[in-house]
Design an enzyme around this catalytic site. Structure first.
Site, PDB file in Angstrom:
ATOM      1  N   SER A   1       3.476  -3.317   4.574  1.00 42.81           N
ATOM      2  CA  SER A   1       2.569  -2.551   3.710  1.00 42.81           C
ATOM      3  C   SER A   1       1.748  -3.429   2.785  1.00 42.81           C
ATOM      4  O   SER A   1       0.653  -3.044   2.354  1.00 42.81           O
ATOM      5  CB  SER A   1       3.365  -1.538   2.878  1.00 42.81           C
ATOM      6  OG  SER A   1       4.326  -2.203   2.069  1.00 42.81           O
TER       7      SER A   1
ATOM      8  N   GLY B   1       6.502  -0.638   5.921  1.00 43.30           N
ATOM      9  CA  GLY B   1       7.905  -0.555   6.277  1.00 43.30           C
ATOM     10  C   GLY B   1       8.355  -1.561   7.312  1.00 43.30           C
ATOM     11  O   GLY B   1       9.555  -1.667   7.599  1.00 43.30           O
TER      12      GLY B   1
ATOM     13  N   ASN C   1      11.059  -6.216   3.469  1.00 46.71           N
ATOM     14  CA  ASN C   1      11.774  -5.006   3.906  1.00 46.71           C
ATOM     15  C   ASN C   1      13.055  -5.309   4.666  1.00 46.71           C
ATOM     16  O   ASN C   1      13.755  -4.379   5.091  1.00 46.71           O
ATOM     17  CB  ASN C   1      10.865  -4.148   4.792  1.00 46.71           C
ATOM     18  CG  ASN C   1       9.701  -3.562   4.027  1.00 46.71           C
ATOM     19  OD1 ASN C   1       9.837  -3.129   2.886  1.00 46.71           O
ATOM     20  ND2 ASN C   1       8.525  -3.558   4.651  1.00 46.71           N
TER      21      ASN C   1
ATOM     22  N   ASP D   1       4.408   0.078  -8.623  1.00 45.80           N
ATOM     23  CA  ASP D   1       5.797   0.522  -8.463  1.00 45.80           C
ATOM     24  C   ASP D   1       6.756  -0.660  -8.500  1.00 45.80           C
ATOM     25  O   ASP D   1       7.894  -0.553  -8.069  1.00 45.80           O
ATOM     26  CB  ASP D   1       5.969   1.291  -7.149  1.00 45.80           C
ATOM     27  CG  ASP D   1       5.592   0.453  -5.935  1.00 45.80           C
ATOM     28  OD1 ASP D   1       5.100  -0.687  -6.117  1.00 45.80           O
ATOM     29  OD2 ASP D   1       5.786   0.924  -4.803  1.00 45.80           O
TER      30      ASP D   1
ATOM     31  N   HIS E   1       4.562  -2.856  -4.737  1.00 45.29           N
ATOM     32  CA  HIS E   1       3.238  -2.867  -4.121  1.00 45.29           C
ATOM     33  C   HIS E   1       2.173  -3.207  -5.163  1.00 45.29           C
ATOM     34  O   HIS E   1       2.289  -2.828  -6.333  1.00 45.29           O
ATOM     35  CB  HIS E   1       2.930  -1.507  -3.487  1.00 45.29           C
ATOM     36  CG  HIS E   1       3.856  -1.175  -2.361  1.00 45.29           C
ATOM     37  ND1 HIS E   1       4.944  -0.348  -2.536  1.00 45.29           N
ATOM     38  CD2 HIS E   1       3.852  -1.560  -1.063  1.00 45.29           C
ATOM     39  CE1 HIS E   1       5.581  -0.240  -1.374  1.00 45.29           C
ATOM     40  NE2 HIS E   1       4.946  -0.971  -0.472  1.00 45.29           N
TER      41      HIS E   1
END
Length: 229
Positions: A48, A75, A105, A193, A196
């Site tokens: 991402s 992801g 991830n 967040d 990101h």
């Protein structure tokens, strides 16, 4: 560490369609089709962090003009990216530079395994694209304050810093220090967040990355002289 198949983070596998809409495979199929129609100088591939980049002005203003393709899927792990590259996402294209950003991830793998998975992708890229440079972006710190995942990502970068030079064509660009304040915190201004990037966050990494890409893409003196004739 060789990044061989004994490493679970280096075993290529697609994403299972647990949600029933087959979106991941549809995105992969679209990328394979794009390879038939495009002639990119720069290929961005990863999770991402790569995918979201194209939704900000920095992509349109800085990276798209470099004749870039964006093959990011949210992801994705190292295993997923390795499978995509082995199954069509390098067909018919010969980019001069590949920007690889993946690994954050891989929650269930150790730092050494994650770095080994990234190394396996870089090895595949160098074998399939022997004239291309491979720019591996270091994993960024995550979480508002210091935490075990930050420590693991930093350890991944340390392994990569040691291993990537062996490939000759690959190098690490680690921009971690740009995102952490002196007290160890990360602000929502750059990571909305705390994982990101915001538009400002992408601006922060765009300058050093674009400078590196332009340096790699710059014509040789011989080519400059030839084009001036």
């Amino acid at each position: 560490m060789s990044g061989d198949d004994m490493n679970p983070a280096a075993v290529a596998q697609p994403v299972k369609d647990l949600q029933g809409d087959d979106r991941w495979m549809s995105q992969h199929t679209r990328f394979v089709q794009e390879c038939k129609d495009a002639e990119p100088d720069v290929l961005f591939i990863g999770d991402s962090m790569i995918q979201l980049m194209q939704h900000y002005d920095v992509w349109r203003e800085v990276f798209s003009p470099l004749h870039a393709l964006n093959f990011g899927i949210g992801g994705d792990t190292t295993c997923n990216v390795l499978w995509r590259l082995q199954n069509g996402e390098l067909q018919n294209i010969r980019p001069k530079v590949v920007v690889l950003w993946v690994g954050t991830n891989n929650h269930h793998h150790t730092a050494e395994e994650v770095a080994g998975g990234i190394l396996s992708i870089a090895q595949l890229l160098t074998s399939r694209l022997p004239k291309a440079k491979i720019v591996v972006l270091g994993l960024l710190p995550r979480g508002e304050r210091p935490n075990p995942l930050r420590q693991k990502n930093a350890a991944v970068n340390d392994f990569l810093r040691s291993w990537l030079p062996r490939l000759g064509q690959a190098l690490l660009l680690d921009l971690s220090a740009e995102f952490v304040h002196s007290d160890g915190t990360i602000g929502p201004q750059v990571m909305f967040d705390f994982l990101h990037l915001t538009a400002a966050g992408y601006r922060t990494m765009a300058k050093p990355l674009s400078d590196l890409l332009l340096h790699i893409l710059e014509e040789t003196p011989e080519e400059k002289r030839a084009s001036a004739v």
